[in-house]
Design an enzyme around this catalytic site. Structure first.
Site: not given
Ligand code: TYM
Length: 335
Positions: A115, A199, A202
């Site tokens: 990032k 992957k 967004k």
């Molecule tokens: P974020 O907002 O990027 O994504 C949310 C969830 O979607 C999953 N995800 C995917 N799974 C499969 N294939 C993909 N292409 C894909 N893109 C996104 C992510 O793995 C995630 O589960 N850091 C985290 C948010 C967070 C969090 C937490 C998660 C903050 N605190 C505590 C668990 C526990 C994030 O940026 O997810």
């Protein structure tokens, strides 16, 4: 762990348009877990601001992510649904954990490297310590299980290291449980429709790389039609898909949506060409994604309702957070 109460926590960033990766990699699992365990699902707005956000848009996106949770099947009577910044304990525990985590641990985080890009000096400090805030989210509730996509695995490992070090440093064995990641077996990483090595995300420039939950039937069909494949027909065995990443990704998506194993899908599709398969894939995607998109749009027309959902969740989450924080402050020696 068996004598401890099971508690699920997960979060999604409100950075606009949720997509099929979020749905299949995480939210689908959130929905099935709420039937069997106590669950807390958080719209992680403090994580979102580690990169610059338009304040007006951010507010809208917090509500839209809430709407996406509900439209995908989360029930605010069964699960706690709230936004992170409304419970200040997340920020407080994050600070304490900043003092527990080691620089060397954070230096290994691949997501920061991705990032921050080539000019790391210009990245916000928040982006660097983002994984500590994520650990705080989970440990604030002493969550035992965390459903996420495979891209979050390294952050979860760090969270376990932080929990372990806290327990050791303050001689409070087992105070923080070591949370277990729950990663979907078949589709832990939904890949971009344009490039099977990346992957679905967004932040990818081309909208043709992803299926958004709010896409219309027409948009979904167009994106599937344009999705990258290869010139070979669909094979009989999984082994033959090993080097055909784009084909594998589309077949995996079809398998997940239709609840069939990849083996069954290959039996059904082998020998067919991609134009036949893509028509079938569009059909099942339209049937499963469009109703969610429609519901998101409906829910977004009643923002007062969405705000009420978040307030109800905040009240429940705050109570749990405050109970744990009291003990944490005592353990650390804060008055
Ligand atoms: P974020 O907002 O990027 O994504 C949310 C969830 O979607 C999953 N995800 C995917 N799974 C499969 N294939 C993909 N292409 C894909 N893109 C996104 C992510 O793995 C995630 O589960 N850091 C985290 C948010 C967070 C969090 C937490 C998660 C903050 N605190 C505590 C668990 C526990 C994030 O940026 O997810």
């Amino acid at each position: 762990m068996s004598d401890k109460k099971k508690l699920v926590f997960s979060g999604v960033q409100p950075t606009g348009n949720l997509h099929l990766g979020n749905l299949l990699g995480a939210i689908k699992n959130f929905v099935s877990l709420q039937k069997e365990m106590e669950c807390i699902y958080c719209v992680v707005d403090l994580h979102a601001i580690t990169v610059m956000q338009d304040p007006k848009k951010l507010k809208e996106n917090i509500l839209e992510t809430t709407a996406s949770f509900l439209a995908s099947g989360l029930d605010s009577d069964k699960s706690i649904i709230f936004n992170q910044s409304s419970v200040s304990g997340h920020a407080e525990l994050a600070w304490i954990l900043n003092c527990v985590a080691r620089l060397g641990w954070l230096n290994r985080m691949t997501q920061f490297k991705d990032k921050a890009g080539s000019d790391k000096e210009k990245a916000s400090v928040g982006l660097y310590i983002y994984p500590n805030l994520m650990a705080a989210d989970i440990l604030l509730y002493k969550a035992t299980h965390v459903p996420v996509g495979a891209d979050q695995k390294q952050h979860l490992e760090l969270c376990r290291d932080i929990a372990q070090k806290f327990n050791n440093d303050f001689s409070c064995e087992n105070f923080f449980p070591l949370p277990e990641p729950l990663i979907q077996k078949n589709i832990s990483r939904v890949m971009s429709l344009r490039d099977g090595t990346k992957k679905m995300s967004k932040s990818e420039d081309s909208d043709y790389s992803r299926i958004n939950l709010k896409d219309t039937a027409d948009e979904i069909s167009k994106k599937v039609k344009k999705a990258k494949t290869d010139s070979l027909p669909i094979p009989e065995t999984e082994k033959e898909l090993e080097k055909r990443l784009e084909a594998l990704n589309l077949l995996n998506i079809y398998s997940e949506i239709t609840n069939k194993s990849l083996k069954e899908v290959l039996k059904e599709m082998s020998g067919k060409d991609f134009s036949y398969f893509k028509n079938k894939l569009s059909e099942v995607l339209v049937d499963s994604v469009c109703p969610i998109g429609k519901k998101i749009k409906e829910l977004m027309s009643d923002k007062v309702y969405l705000q009420k959902v978040l307030i109800k969740g905040k009240e429940k989450a705050s109570k749990k957070a405050e109970e744990n924080l009291k003990k944490i402050r005592e353990i650390v020696g804060l008055l």
